[in-house]
Motif scaffolding. Sequence first.
Motif, PDB file in Angstrom:
ATOM      1  N   ILE A  10       0.847  -1.200   0.000  1.00 26.94           N
ATOM      2  CA  ILE A  10       0.000   0.000   0.000  1.00 26.94           C
ATOM      3  C   ILE A  10       0.882   1.250   0.000  1.00 26.94           C
ATOM      4  O   ILE A  10       0.703   2.158  -0.808  1.00 26.94           O
ATOM      5  CB  ILE A  10      -0.954  -0.001   1.212  1.00 26.94           C
ATOM      6  CG1 ILE A  10      -1.965  -1.142   1.092  1.00 26.94           C
ATOM      7  CG2 ILE A  10      -1.663   1.352   1.345  1.00 26.94           C
ATOM      8  CD1 ILE A  10      -2.781  -1.395   2.358  1.00 26.94           C
ATOM      9  N   HIS A  48       2.552   1.901  -3.254  1.00 27.45           N
ATOM     10  CA  HIS A  48       1.630   1.941  -4.391  1.00 27.45           C
ATOM     11  C   HIS A  48       1.852   0.781  -5.360  1.00 27.45           C
ATOM     12  O   HIS A  48       1.762   0.950  -6.582  1.00 27.45           O
ATOM     13  CB  HIS A  48       1.731   3.283  -5.129  1.00 27.45           C
ATOM     14  CG  HIS A  48       1.323   4.440  -4.280  1.00 27.45           C
ATOM     15  ND1 HIS A  48       0.040   4.919  -4.259  1.00 27.45           N
ATOM     16  CD2 HIS A  48       2.027   5.194  -3.395  1.00 27.45           C
ATOM     17  CE1 HIS A  48      -0.025   5.929  -3.406  1.00 27.45           C
ATOM     18  NE2 HIS A  48       1.149   6.108  -2.876  1.00 27.45           N
ATOM     19  N   ARG A  57       0.240  -1.773  -6.828  1.00 27.04           N
ATOM     20  CA  ARG A  57      -1.129  -2.206  -7.060  1.00 27.04           C
ATOM     21  C   ARG A  57      -1.250  -3.695  -7.394  1.00 27.04           C
ATOM     22  O   ARG A  57      -2.140  -4.374  -6.878  1.00 27.04           O
ATOM     23  CB  ARG A  57      -1.766  -1.357  -8.155  1.00 27.04           C
ATOM     24  CG  ARG A  57      -2.104   0.050  -7.695  1.00 27.04           C
ATOM     25  CD  ARG A  57      -2.425   0.959  -8.869  1.00 27.04           C
ATOM     26  NE  ARG A  57      -3.079   2.201  -8.575  1.00 27.04           N
ATOM     27  CZ  ARG A  57      -2.692   3.146  -7.746  1.00 27.04           C
ATOM     28  NH1 ARG A  57      -1.632   2.975  -7.018  1.00 27.04           N
ATOM     29  NH2 ARG A  57      -3.363   4.270  -7.602  1.00 27.04           N
ATOM     30  N   ASP A 117      -3.268  -6.338  -5.138  1.00 27.72           N
ATOM     31  CA  ASP A 117      -4.384  -7.129  -5.659  1.00 27.72           C
ATOM     32  C   ASP A 117      -4.187  -8.618  -5.379  1.00 27.72           C
ATOM     33  O   ASP A 117      -5.123  -9.316  -4.987  1.00 27.72           O
ATOM     34  CB  ASP A 117      -4.551  -6.910  -7.163  1.00 27.72           C
ATOM     35  CG  ASP A 117      -5.050  -5.512  -7.516  1.00 27.72           C
ATOM     36  OD1 ASP A 117      -5.530  -4.787  -6.614  1.00 27.72           O
ATOM     37  OD2 ASP A 117      -4.940  -5.145  -8.701  1.00 27.72           O
ATOM     38  N   SER A 154      -1.586   9.442   0.673  1.00 32.14           N
ATOM     39  CA  SER A 154      -2.922   9.006   0.273  1.00 32.14           C
ATOM     40  C   SER A 154      -2.903   7.506  -0.002  1.00 32.14           C
ATOM     41  O   SER A 154      -2.138   7.032  -0.837  1.00 32.14           O
ATOM     42  CB  SER A 154      -3.362   9.756  -0.978  1.00 32.14           C
ATOM     43  OG  SER A 154      -4.571   9.207  -1.455  1.00 32.14           O
ATOM     44  N   ARG A 155      -3.729   6.788   0.722  1.00 37.81           N
ATOM     45  CA  ARG A 155      -3.800   5.339   0.565  1.00 37.81           C
ATOM     46  C   ARG A 155      -5.220   4.893   0.181  1.00 37.81           C
ATOM     47  O   ARG A 155      -5.505   3.722   0.173  1.00 37.81           O
ATOM     48  CB  ARG A 155      -3.389   4.655   1.853  1.00 37.81           C
ATOM     49  CG  ARG A 155      -1.961   4.929   2.250  1.00 37.81           C
ATOM     50  CD  ARG A 155      -1.670   4.240   3.579  1.00 37.81           C
ATOM     51  NE  ARG A 155      -0.289   4.388   3.932  1.00 37.81           N
ATOM     52  CZ  ARG A 155       0.167   5.263   4.814  1.00 37.81           C
ATOM     53  NH1 ARG A 155      -0.664   6.079   5.417  1.00 37.81           N
ATOM     54  NH2 ARG A 155       1.446   5.312   5.093  1.00 37.81           N
ATOM     55  N   ARG A 156      -6.073   5.834  -0.101  1.00 43.48           N
ATOM     56  CA  ARG A 156      -7.471   5.514  -0.418  1.00 43.48           C
ATOM     57  C   ARG A 156      -7.579   4.565  -1.606  1.00 43.48           C
ATOM     58  O   ARG A 156      -8.497   3.760  -1.691  1.00 43.48           O
ATOM     59  CB  ARG A 156      -8.239   6.814  -0.669  1.00 43.48           C
ATOM     60  CG  ARG A 156      -9.686   6.642  -1.023  1.00 43.48           C
ATOM     61  CD  ARG A 156     -10.436   6.078   0.150  1.00 43.48           C
ATOM     62  NE  ARG A 156     -11.782   5.704  -0.270  1.00 43.48           N
ATOM     63  CZ  ARG A 156     -12.782   5.541   0.546  1.00 43.48           C
ATOM     64  NH1 ARG A 156     -12.611   5.736   1.835  1.00 43.48           N
ATOM     65  NH2 ARG A 156     -13.951   5.186   0.101  1.00 43.48           N
ATOM     66  N   TRP A 157      -6.643   4.665  -2.542  1.00 42.63           N
ATOM     67  CA  TRP A 157      -6.668   3.795  -3.719  1.00 42.63           C
ATOM     68  C   TRP A 157      -6.740   2.335  -3.303  1.00 42.63           C
ATOM     69  O   TRP A 157      -7.434   1.541  -3.938  1.00 42.63           O
ATOM     70  CB  TRP A 157      -5.449   4.036  -4.609  1.00 42.63           C
ATOM     71  CG  TRP A 157      -4.153   3.577  -3.990  1.00 42.63           C
ATOM     72  CD1 TRP A 157      -3.287   4.339  -3.248  1.00 42.63           C
ATOM     73  CD2 TRP A 157      -3.603   2.272  -4.045  1.00 42.63           C
ATOM     74  NE1 TRP A 157      -2.232   3.569  -2.831  1.00 42.63           N
ATOM     75  CE2 TRP A 157      -2.403   2.287  -3.310  1.00 42.63           C
ATOM     76  CE3 TRP A 157      -4.000   1.073  -4.626  1.00 42.63           C
ATOM     77  CZ2 TRP A 157      -1.589   1.169  -3.148  1.00 42.63           C
ATOM     78  CZ3 TRP A 157      -3.194  -0.050  -4.467  1.00 42.63           C
ATOM     79  CH2 TRP A 157      -1.998   0.008  -3.736  1.00 42.63           C
ATOM     80  N   ALA A 158      -6.034   1.966  -2.228  1.00 42.35           N
ATOM     81  CA  ALA A 158      -5.987   0.564  -1.798  1.00 42.35           C
ATOM     82  C   ALA A 158      -7.338   0.135  -1.234  1.00 42.35           C
ATOM     83  O   ALA A 158      -7.834  -0.953  -1.564  1.00 42.35           O
ATOM     84  CB  ALA A 158      -4.885   0.355  -0.771  1.00 42.35           C
ATOM     85  N   TYR A 159      -7.932   0.964  -0.425  1.00 38.95           N
ATOM     86  CA  TYR A 159      -9.256   0.632   0.108  1.00 38.95           C
ATOM     87  C   TYR A 159     -10.233   0.430  -1.047  1.00 38.95           C
ATOM     88  O   TYR A 159     -11.010  -0.520  -1.058  1.00 38.95           O
ATOM     89  CB  TYR A 159      -9.759   1.730   1.051  1.00 38.95           C
ATOM     90  CG  TYR A 159     -11.138   1.441   1.580  1.00 38.95           C
ATOM     91  CD1 TYR A 159     -11.322   0.647   2.700  1.00 38.95           C
ATOM     92  CD2 TYR A 159     -12.264   1.939   0.927  1.00 38.95           C
ATOM     93  CE1 TYR A 159     -12.591   0.348   3.174  1.00 38.95           C
ATOM     94  CE2 TYR A 159     -13.537   1.656   1.392  1.00 38.95           C
ATOM     95  CZ  TYR A 159     -13.698   0.856   2.509  1.00 38.95           C
ATOM     96  OH  TYR A 159     -14.954   0.568   2.960  1.00 38.95           O
ATOM     97  N   ASP A 160     -10.196   1.320  -2.014  1.00 38.54           N
ATOM     98  CA  ASP A 160     -11.114   1.240  -3.151  1.00 38.54           C
ATOM     99  C   ASP A 160     -10.898  -0.015  -3.996  1.00 38.54           C
ATOM    100  O   ASP A 160     -11.825  -0.480  -4.651  1.00 38.54           O
ATOM    101  CB  ASP A 160     -10.980   2.486  -4.033  1.00 38.54           C
ATOM    102  CG  ASP A 160     -11.473   3.747  -3.340  1.00 38.54           C
ATOM    103  OD1 ASP A 160     -12.250   3.645  -2.364  1.00 38.54           O
ATOM    104  OD2 ASP A 160     -11.067   4.844  -3.777  1.00 38.54           O
ATOM    105  N   ARG A 161      -9.688  -0.586  -3.987  1.00 41.00           N
ATOM    106  CA  ARG A 161      -9.388  -1.778  -4.773  1.00 41.00           C
ATOM    107  C   ARG A 161      -9.727  -3.081  -4.050  1.00 41.00           C
ATOM    108  O   ARG A 161      -9.751  -4.137  -4.665  1.00 41.00           O
ATOM    109  CB  ARG A 161      -7.905  -1.803  -5.157  1.00 41.00           C
ATOM    110  CG  ARG A 161      -7.542  -0.758  -6.175  1.00 41.00           C
ATOM    111  CD  ARG A 161      -6.057  -0.775  -6.464  1.00 41.00           C
ATOM    112  NE  ARG A 161      -5.689  -1.869  -7.336  1.00 41.00           N
ATOM    113  CZ  ARG A 161      -5.581  -1.775  -8.661  1.00 41.00           C
ATOM    114  NH1 ARG A 161      -5.832  -0.634  -9.252  1.00 41.00           N
ATOM    115  NH2 ARG A 161      -5.199  -2.812  -9.380  1.00 41.00           N
TER     116      ARG A 161
END
Length: 101
Positions: free
Chosen positions: A25, A28, A30, A34, A71-78
């Motif tokens: 996370i 980044h 991804r 995943d 910013s780590r929101r991308w991970a929550y959203d994935r």
Amino acid sequence: MHDDIWEGLLHLQVAEFSRLVQSFIDQHKRHEFDSACQLFMELFQQGSPELMNALYVSFLENITFKDDTTSRRWAYDRMPPMMQTAYEEMESHNRRIHGGE
């Protein structure tokens, strides 16, 4: 039979998995994130009650999606929806027991 030594090791192993995922996370990564979510979901859906407890306590409680610098929101959203729900349940439970709700 309940085995305190095995249970302790299980939590240590799951906590190590959590640290690895947090590094994905933070960096980044991804694709790696995943893949880790896929493994989490397999364990979560097929695990024993002891493993489920370890995933909540030693994994989800240690994952951070918010801080003041990154910013780590991308991970929550994935995360898969079931994993997001488990995370939110854990967060809600912790707020209740710590007087936040």
